[in-house]
Design a protein around this motif. Structure first.
Motif, PDB file in Angstrom:
ATOM      1  N   THR A   1     -12.874   6.725  -8.941  1.00  0.00           N
ATOM      2  CA  THR A   1     -11.834   5.785  -8.541  1.00  0.00           C
ATOM      3  C   THR A   1     -12.064   4.435  -9.201  1.00  0.00           C
ATOM      4  O   THR A   1     -13.049   4.235  -9.909  1.00  0.00           O
ATOM      5  CB  THR A   1     -11.843   5.578  -7.012  1.00  0.00           C
ATOM      6  OG1 THR A   1     -13.050   4.912  -6.642  1.00  0.00           O
ATOM      7  CG2 THR A   1     -11.735   6.886  -6.264  1.00  0.00           C
ATOM      8  N   GLY A   2     -11.174   3.523  -8.908  1.00  0.00           N
ATOM      9  CA  GLY A   2     -11.310   2.148  -9.355  1.00  0.00           C
ATOM     10  C   GLY A   2     -10.773   1.209  -8.290  1.00  0.00           C
ATOM     11  O   GLY A   2     -10.049   1.627  -7.390  1.00  0.00           O
TER      12      GLY A   2
ATOM     13  N   ALA B   1      -4.263  10.189  -4.195  1.00  0.00           N
ATOM     14  CA  ALA B   1      -5.112  11.365  -4.387  1.00  0.00           C
ATOM     15  C   ALA B   1      -5.965  11.625  -3.152  1.00  0.00           C
ATOM     16  O   ALA B   1      -6.154  12.774  -2.739  1.00  0.00           O
ATOM     17  CB  ALA B   1      -5.996  11.188  -5.620  1.00  0.00           C
ATOM     18  N   SER B   2      -6.480  10.569  -2.545  1.00  0.00           N
ATOM     19  CA  SER B   2      -7.267  10.705  -1.325  1.00  0.00           C
ATOM     20  C   SER B   2      -6.422  11.306  -0.207  1.00  0.00           C
ATOM     21  O   SER B   2      -6.886  12.181   0.541  1.00  0.00           O
ATOM     22  CB  SER B   2      -7.812   9.333  -0.914  1.00  0.00           C
ATOM     23  OG  SER B   2      -8.630   9.443   0.206  1.00  0.00           O
TER      24      SER B   2
ATOM     25  N   LYS C   1     -17.354   8.879  -3.360  1.00  0.00           N
ATOM     26  CA  LYS C   1     -16.476   8.033  -4.181  1.00  0.00           C
ATOM     27  C   LYS C   1     -17.325   7.267  -5.184  1.00  0.00           C
ATOM     28  O   LYS C   1     -18.343   6.670  -4.829  1.00  0.00           O
ATOM     29  CB  LYS C   1     -15.677   7.077  -3.312  1.00  0.00           C
ATOM     30  CG  LYS C   1     -14.583   7.772  -2.544  1.00  0.00           C
ATOM     31  CD  LYS C   1     -13.636   6.792  -1.899  1.00  0.00           C
ATOM     32  CE  LYS C   1     -12.499   7.550  -1.233  1.00  0.00           C
ATOM     33  NZ  LYS C   1     -11.540   6.645  -0.621  1.00  0.00           N
ATOM     34  N   CYS C   2     -16.893   7.279  -6.422  1.00  0.00           N
ATOM     35  CA  CYS C   2     -17.605   6.620  -7.507  1.00  0.00           C
ATOM     36  C   CYS C   2     -16.660   5.616  -8.164  1.00  0.00           C
ATOM     37  O   CYS C   2     -15.702   6.014  -8.833  1.00  0.00           O
ATOM     38  CB  CYS C   2     -18.063   7.640  -8.544  1.00  0.00           C
ATOM     39  SG  CYS C   2     -19.054   8.988  -7.897  1.00  0.00           S
ATOM     40  N   ASN C   3     -16.937   4.336  -7.963  1.00  0.00           N
ATOM     41  CA  ASN C   3     -16.149   3.285  -8.604  1.00  0.00           C
ATOM     42  C   ASN C   3     -16.583   3.222 -10.061  1.00  0.00           C
ATOM     43  O   ASN C   3     -17.723   2.879 -10.366  1.00  0.00           O
ATOM     44  CB  ASN C   3     -16.391   1.952  -7.906  1.00  0.00           C
ATOM     45  CG  ASN C   3     -15.560   0.824  -8.488  1.00  0.00           C
ATOM     46  OD1 ASN C   3     -15.066   0.897  -9.606  1.00  0.00           O
ATOM     47  ND2 ASN C   3     -15.430  -0.233  -7.719  1.00  0.00           N
TER      48      ASN C   3
ATOM     49  N   ILE D   1      -8.391   7.995 -14.127  1.00  0.00           N
ATOM     50  CA  ILE D   1      -8.542   8.019 -12.674  1.00  0.00           C
ATOM     51  C   ILE D   1      -7.169   8.083 -12.001  1.00  0.00           C
ATOM     52  O   ILE D   1      -6.191   7.598 -12.563  1.00  0.00           O
ATOM     53  CB  ILE D   1      -9.355   6.811 -12.141  1.00  0.00           C
ATOM     54  CG1 ILE D   1      -8.689   5.491 -12.486  1.00  0.00           C
ATOM     55  CG2 ILE D   1     -10.781   6.899 -12.594  1.00  0.00           C
ATOM     56  CD1 ILE D   1      -9.299   4.299 -11.791  1.00  0.00           C
ATOM     57  N   PRO D   2      -7.135   8.718 -10.855  1.00  0.00           N
ATOM     58  CA  PRO D   2      -8.219   9.357 -10.121  1.00  0.00           C
ATOM     59  C   PRO D   2      -8.533  10.753 -10.664  1.00  0.00           C
ATOM     60  O   PRO D   2      -7.662  11.471 -11.126  1.00  0.00           O
ATOM     61  CB  PRO D   2      -7.685   9.456  -8.698  1.00  0.00           C
ATOM     62  CG  PRO D   2      -6.202   9.521  -8.868  1.00  0.00           C
ATOM     63  CD  PRO D   2      -5.889   8.702 -10.084  1.00  0.00           C
TER      64      PRO D   2
END
Length: 83
Positions: free
Chosen positions: A13-14, A23-24, A40-42, A57-58
């Motif tokens: 994600t961002g 998406a979530s 979750k990975c920013n 992303i996503p």
């Protein structure tokens, strides 16, 4: 009783990403939702992730297979990916 395993996912994600929010929401609607272990990975926290996913992303990634599913996807596509 069925022997069902947890599915571990990386969710790239961002910050301020409205598509990531969508998406979530899609993931939360899947039948597998209670079995998902989502990290979750920013992508802005890691230069390598940023270069890999900045325009994608996503993206969700299965940690068991390495398979990725990028946006756009709907509930049906997510469920197929998670099966």
């Amino acid at each position: 009783m069925l022997d069902v395993e947890e599915v571990k996912l990386a969710f790239y994600t961002g910050p301020g990403c409205h598509l990531c929010d969508l998406a979530s929401d899609v993931l939360a609607q899947t039948h597998q939702a209670p079995l998902l272990d989502i990290t979750k990975c920013n992508i802005r926290d890691d230069a390598n992730l940023y270069h890999l996913y900045a325009v994608r992303i996503p993206v969700i990634k299965r940690m068991d297979t390495g398979a990725e599913l990028g946006w756009p996807f709907d509930v049906e596509q997510a469920e197929s990916f998670l099966s």
